[in-house]
Design an enzyme around this catalytic site. Structure first.
Site, PDB file in Angstrom:
ATOM      1  CG  ASN A 190      -6.508   3.645  -8.949  1.00 15.19           C
ATOM      2  OD1 ASN A 190      -6.478   2.391  -9.526  1.00 15.19           O
ATOM      3  ND2 ASN A 190      -6.925   3.783  -7.599  1.00 15.19           N
ATOM      4  NE  ARG A 230      -3.848   2.784  -6.294  1.00 11.43           N
ATOM      5  CZ  ARG A 230      -4.510   2.382  -5.358  1.00 11.43           C
ATOM      6  NH1 ARG A 230      -4.639   2.959  -4.157  1.00 11.43           N
ATOM      7  NH2 ARG A 230      -5.220   1.342  -5.694  1.00 11.43           N
ATOM      8  CG  HIS A 251      -6.432  -4.377  -6.417  1.00 11.39           C
ATOM      9  ND1 HIS A 251      -7.456  -3.782  -5.407  1.00 11.39           N
ATOM     10  CD2 HIS A 251      -6.344  -5.485  -5.554  1.00 11.39           C
ATOM     11  CE1 HIS A 251      -7.782  -4.480  -4.349  1.00 11.39           C
ATOM     12  NE2 HIS A 251      -6.966  -5.633  -4.618  1.00 11.39           N
ATOM     13  NE  ARG A 259      -3.869  -0.004   0.364  1.00 11.71           N
ATOM     14  CZ  ARG A 259      -5.106   0.207  -0.022  1.00 11.71           C
ATOM     15  NH1 ARG A 259      -5.445  -0.592  -0.714  1.00 11.71           N
ATOM     16  NH2 ARG A 259      -5.895   1.086   0.363  1.00 11.71           N
TER      17      ARG A 259
HETATM   18  P1  GDP Z   1      -8.166   1.132  -3.095  1.00 14.86           P
HETATM   19  O1  GDP Z   1      -8.110   0.126  -1.986  1.00 14.86           O
HETATM   20  O2  GDP Z   1      -7.271   2.191  -2.779  1.00 14.86           O
HETATM   21  O3  GDP Z   1      -7.915   0.603  -4.467  1.00 14.86           O
HETATM   22  O4  GDP Z   1      -9.445   2.057  -2.911  1.00 14.86           O
HETATM   23  P2  GDP Z   1     -11.047   1.262  -2.725  1.00 14.86           P
HETATM   24  O5  GDP Z   1     -10.980  -0.058  -2.267  1.00 14.86           O
HETATM   25  O6  GDP Z   1     -11.653   2.161  -1.917  1.00 14.86           O
HETATM   26  O7  GDP Z   1     -11.653   1.413  -4.208  1.00 14.86           O
HETATM   27  C1  GDP Z   1     -11.489   0.496  -5.106  1.00 14.86           C
HETATM   28  C2  GDP Z   1     -11.222   1.190  -6.373  1.00 14.86           C
HETATM   29  O8  GDP Z   1     -12.449   1.728  -6.966  1.00 14.86           O
HETATM   30  C3  GDP Z   1     -10.003   2.384  -6.544  1.00 14.86           C
HETATM   31  O9  GDP Z   1      -8.893   1.785  -6.827  1.00 14.86           O
HETATM   32  C4  GDP Z   1     -10.588   2.985  -7.728  1.00 14.86           C
HETATM   33  O10 GDP Z   1     -10.174   2.373  -8.889  1.00 14.86           O
HETATM   34  C5  GDP Z   1     -12.008   3.218  -7.689  1.00 14.86           C
HETATM   35  N1  GDP Z   1     -12.554   4.231  -7.013  1.00 14.86           N
HETATM   36  C6  GDP Z   1     -12.698   4.395  -5.388  1.00 14.86           C
HETATM   37  N2  GDP Z   1     -12.940   5.530  -5.030  1.00 14.86           N
HETATM   38  C7  GDP Z   1     -13.664   6.047  -6.260  1.00 14.86           C
HETATM   39  C8  GDP Z   1     -14.489   7.198  -6.505  1.00 14.86           C
HETATM   40  O11 GDP Z   1     -14.832   7.790  -5.502  1.00 14.86           O
HETATM   41  N3  GDP Z   1     -14.580   7.409  -7.691  1.00 14.86           N
HETATM   42  C9  GDP Z   1     -14.398   6.613  -8.710  1.00 14.86           C
HETATM   43  N4  GDP Z   1     -14.623   6.742 -10.192  1.00 14.86           N
HETATM   44  N5  GDP Z   1     -13.468   5.336  -8.421  1.00 14.86           N
HETATM   45  C10 GDP Z   1     -13.296   5.136  -7.370  1.00 14.86           C
END
Ligand code: GDP
Length: 140
Positions: A115, A105, A118, A88
């Site tokens: 981004n 990222r 994952h 992370r």
């Molecule tokens: P991560 O753990 O940092 O990947 O974040 P999350 O698990 O919260 O979200 C999963 C994925 O969803 C992220 O890597 C982004 O590609 C997408 N994502 C998260 N939040 C948003 C948002 O507010 N808007 C959009 N369009 N995509 C999002």
């Protein structure tokens, strides 16, 4: 060498399409992660929805799952001491504009949705996500 813990990464379609697979894997190696499993595949909508099941109902769920099917991805299991947290840190904040300099990222992401990569957010999810992509026979 002592065995570390595991995390699951995906290089997302946008980053694959832009030729970032090599540079991202190089940085993963340089940061001391061992690749224990890896494959190149394209997710179906049903598979993307299953992977991101925890986000079902969120405003970005449909766009996220559609985007993840746009083209091939690279999925890999990475091993290192403290793998989840260290990975992370290597990838940086979800939104590339907020990610620290030098993170994957920041370097390779275009937007919060596109981004680049994952990374699992807990040991429990790392195991679940590893099982999603890989059988025991595919791990080394
Ligand atoms: P991560 O753990 O940092 O990947 O974040 P999350 O698990 O919260 O979200 C999963 C994925 O969803 C992220 O890597 C982004 O590609 C997408 N994502 C998260 N939040 C948003 C948002 O507010 N808007 C959009 N369009 N995509 C999002």
């Amino acid at each position: 060498m002592a065995k570390g813990t595991l995390t699951l990464t995906m290089i997302k379609p946008y980053a694959v399409e832009h030729g970032y697979v090599g540079p991202i894997l190089a940085r993963i190696n340089e940061a001391g992660f061992r690749i224990t499993a890896m494959k190149y595949l394209q997710l179906s909508p049903r598979q993307a929805e299953a992977f991101y099941e925890v986000h079902r109902g969120k405003p970005f769920f449909e766009r996220l799952t559609k985007f993840m099917c746009d083209g091939p991805i690279v999925a890999a299991i990475l091993e290192k001491e403290n793998a989840v947290d260290d990975y992370r840190s290597l990838i940086g904040a979800t939104d590339p504009t907020k990610a620290e300099e030098g993170t994957l990222r920041k370097l390779f992401g275009a937007s919060i949705e596109h981004n680049a990569v994952h990374g699992s957010d807990s040991d429990e999810n790392a195991l679940r996500e590893s099982d999603f992509f890989f059988s025991q026979l595919e791990r080394f």
